[in-house]
Motif scaffolding. Sequence first.
Motif, PDB file in Angstrom:
ATOM      1  N   LEU A 361       0.826  -1.205   0.000  1.00  0.00           N
ATOM      2  CA  LEU A 361       0.000   0.000   0.000  1.00  0.00           C
ATOM      3  C   LEU A 361       0.863   1.260   0.000  1.00  0.00           C
ATOM      4  CD1 LEU A 361      -2.804  -0.995   2.554  1.00  0.00           C
ATOM      5  CD2 LEU A 361      -2.956  -0.903   0.068  1.00  0.00           C
ATOM      6  N   MET A 362       1.961   1.231   0.725  1.00  0.00           N
ATOM      7  CA  MET A 362       2.858   2.390   0.724  1.00  0.00           C
ATOM      8  C   MET A 362       3.461   2.614  -0.658  1.00  0.00           C
ATOM      9  SD  MET A 362       2.701   3.854   3.646  1.00  0.00           S
ATOM     10  CE  MET A 362       4.082   4.992   3.527  1.00  0.00           C
ATOM     11  N   VAL A 386      -2.888  -1.184   9.243  1.00  0.00           N
ATOM     12  CA  VAL A 386      -2.706  -2.630   9.089  1.00  0.00           C
ATOM     13  C   VAL A 386      -1.366  -3.056   9.683  1.00  0.00           C
ATOM     14  CG1 VAL A 386      -2.496  -4.525   7.433  1.00  0.00           C
ATOM     15  CG2 VAL A 386      -4.188  -2.728   7.054  1.00  0.00           C
ATOM     16  N   ALA A 387      -0.326  -2.246   9.467  1.00  0.00           N
ATOM     17  CA  ALA A 387       0.991  -2.576  10.018  1.00  0.00           C
ATOM     18  C   ALA A 387       0.943  -2.652  11.542  1.00  0.00           C
ATOM     19  CB  ALA A 387       2.016  -1.532   9.567  1.00  0.00           C
ATOM     20  N   ILE A 388       0.248  -1.707  12.166  1.00  0.00           N
ATOM     21  CA  ILE A 388       0.130  -1.721  13.627  1.00  0.00           C
ATOM     22  C   ILE A 388      -0.679  -2.922  14.096  1.00  0.00           C
ATOM     23  CG2 ILE A 388      -0.934  -0.517  15.584  1.00  0.00           C
ATOM     24  CD1 ILE A 388      -0.150   2.118  14.267  1.00  0.00           C
ATOM     25  N   VAL A 441       7.644  -1.627  10.984  1.00  0.00           N
ATOM     26  CA  VAL A 441       6.471  -0.795  11.271  1.00  0.00           C
ATOM     27  C   VAL A 441       6.893   0.643  11.521  1.00  0.00           C
ATOM     28  CG1 VAL A 441       4.491  -0.483  12.810  1.00  0.00           C
ATOM     29  CG2 VAL A 441       5.275  -2.783  12.228  1.00  0.00           C
ATOM     30  N   THR A 442       8.015   0.841  12.210  1.00  0.00           N
ATOM     31  CA  THR A 442       8.508   2.199  12.472  1.00  0.00           C
ATOM     32  C   THR A 442       8.758   2.951  11.173  1.00  0.00           C
ATOM     33  OG1 THR A 442       9.497   1.597  14.596  1.00  0.00           O
ATOM     34  CG2 THR A 442      10.401   3.525  13.477  1.00  0.00           C
ATOM     35  N   ALA A 443       9.364   2.289  10.194  1.00  0.00           N
ATOM     36  CA  ALA A 443       9.658   2.948   8.914  1.00  0.00           C
ATOM     37  C   ALA A 443       8.372   3.356   8.191  1.00  0.00           C
ATOM     38  CB  ALA A 443      10.493   2.018   8.033  1.00  0.00           C
ATOM     39  N   ILE A 444       7.369   2.507   8.236  1.00  0.00           N
ATOM     40  CA  ILE A 444       6.095   2.821   7.571  1.00  0.00           C
ATOM     41  C   ILE A 444       5.418   4.005   8.254  1.00  0.00           C
ATOM     42  CG2 ILE A 444       3.758   1.934   7.140  1.00  0.00           C
ATOM     43  CD1 ILE A 444       5.005  -0.819   6.716  1.00  0.00           C
ATOM     44  N   ILE A 445       5.434   4.017   9.593  1.00  0.00           N
ATOM     45  CA  ILE A 445       4.817   5.132  10.319  1.00  0.00           C
ATOM     46  C   ILE A 445       5.569   6.426  10.042  1.00  0.00           C
ATOM     47  CG2 ILE A 445       4.293   6.055  12.599  1.00  0.00           C
ATOM     48  CD1 ILE A 445       3.898   3.195  13.570  1.00  0.00           C
TER      49      ILE A 445
END
Length: 562
Positions: A361-362, A386-388, A441-445
């Motif tokens: 999605l990103m 979704v990642a979280i 997850v940190t990178a996506i956030i």
Amino acid sequence: MTKKTTTLEPSFADAITAIRSATDLSAQTERHWSSSLAGIARAFDQPMELVPARFSAVRARMAALHHVPLGWTAKTLSNHRSNAKAALLWFAKEKDVLPNGVALSPAWEGLRVQLKNPSTRYRLLPLMRFCSGVHIGPDAVDETVVDRFMDHRARTTARASGAASRRILARLWNAQIGRINSWPELHLVEPRVKALAGPAWEDFPEDLRRDVEAHLAGLARVRRNKAGQRIKGCKPATITTRKREIVAAVRMAVREGIPLDRLASLKALVHPDVAEKIIEAYWSKDGDLPKTYTINLGGRFVALAHLTGGLDADACRRLEDIRFTLEEYRDDGMTEKNLALIRLVLTDGVWSRVAMLPEQLMQQARLLRRHAPVRAAVLAQIAVAVAIETVAPIRLGNLASIRLDENLNKPGGPDSNFWLTFSKYDVKNNVRLQFKLDAVVTAIIDECIHDFRPARMHGSNTDWLFPGEAGEHKEKISFSTQIVERVRKATGLRITLHQYRHAAGALILKHRPAEHELVRRILGHKSLSTTMKFYLDLNTTQASEIFTNIVRNKLDFSRTSA
């Protein structure tokens, strides 16, 4: 000798045979149509001999197919649908296949021509065609035949097959008795219509309404339980539900013959003489086993009795006996709906599609960012959600209301990983939650916050991770719907936000059998017994897998008996 399987009407296998023997079709069309019909049958997971070769019979099932679980691209599925439709329409024209099913037998045709009302004819024809196909004459129709028809209808069509549709069918059938010549005289059973709602809230005794309003106001306030522990007030939605339960109980009492003026207070409503009649009425409606609503109602009556006071010891004991009897029927495990989801989650390859979705999605959001920044930002928000949820399965209310630097922060500085934390006052069951999020997850956030979140700020300067309108966070229901639909579209799996918690518990127990304490901590349950009861059904799954491994890997099959 293998028994030949027969169907009510021509099947996909018959259609393929006709296509391959046709002289007016090109080799390419023959190949594409045959391949697509075979592919659609595999997608249905049925032999071609059992799939009816009628487009109206399979149209809804084809529309419900999703390309991801089938291992196809969206284009491949679209091509198979188009080819199958063309093949079935050609077959219907070539072989005179009736568009609505099998031909009527002479006996049924004689009745059909006497049905002058188009609506009546339309609703009764499916039953007539079914009976013609299985060689059942009009005089042989009974409840068993109707049961078979409704089951066939539910399995092979998208038309309604519940109590309401059966009631309409029975009414129309019964209405023809004595009106149409030779119509069978057997009356079909009409399922009962849901009872009328009963007296309106405004008609309730004034003292009863005053008691209910006072009780609901008390639920909204911060209070303490018997042990002296502080309990926060109920949410407005919970209070609305409690009021509906009380109103429904009063109406059920009235339907059971208790005069409304006898229900002058909450104390009168929960008296065991009244409560028992209400419970029995609900139980009778449920069937042999009481449903969860009925079981919970027993506990509600006991709680109301303690709050209102005034009942003597014998009355309170009778209420406790009613509650205890109901609790014996409580199913502590998951609902069948949630168990069906768990079976999907534990199927190899399914959950990995969900776990990989945030990065996909990103990537889509990055491609849209320049020419459609708002749309790109929505995709990025869904990716973060979704990642979280895949690593920190929190409730929807907590997810939507995440605040930067309050719930989501980096204690180790800008280059460290995020921590996601909630105080016990922000969690439904007053259990503090904290999760250390990994680098993925940190990178996506981080990317969402810095590159996409500004497009959704609407000119405000709020600290919500998922900003919505007028300085508030995103509305929970609409956000949930966006997430559910995007995951379903991308993976073929329909999973609600709350079901991520069930999936997490199932995955933990799959890889760490019997470690219910780990599940309890991840999900934030107060009691270990709650966790163990809820995931009781998974013990059978684990036992099955262990036994299969013993059979496949531990037994010595090298020796064979003489």
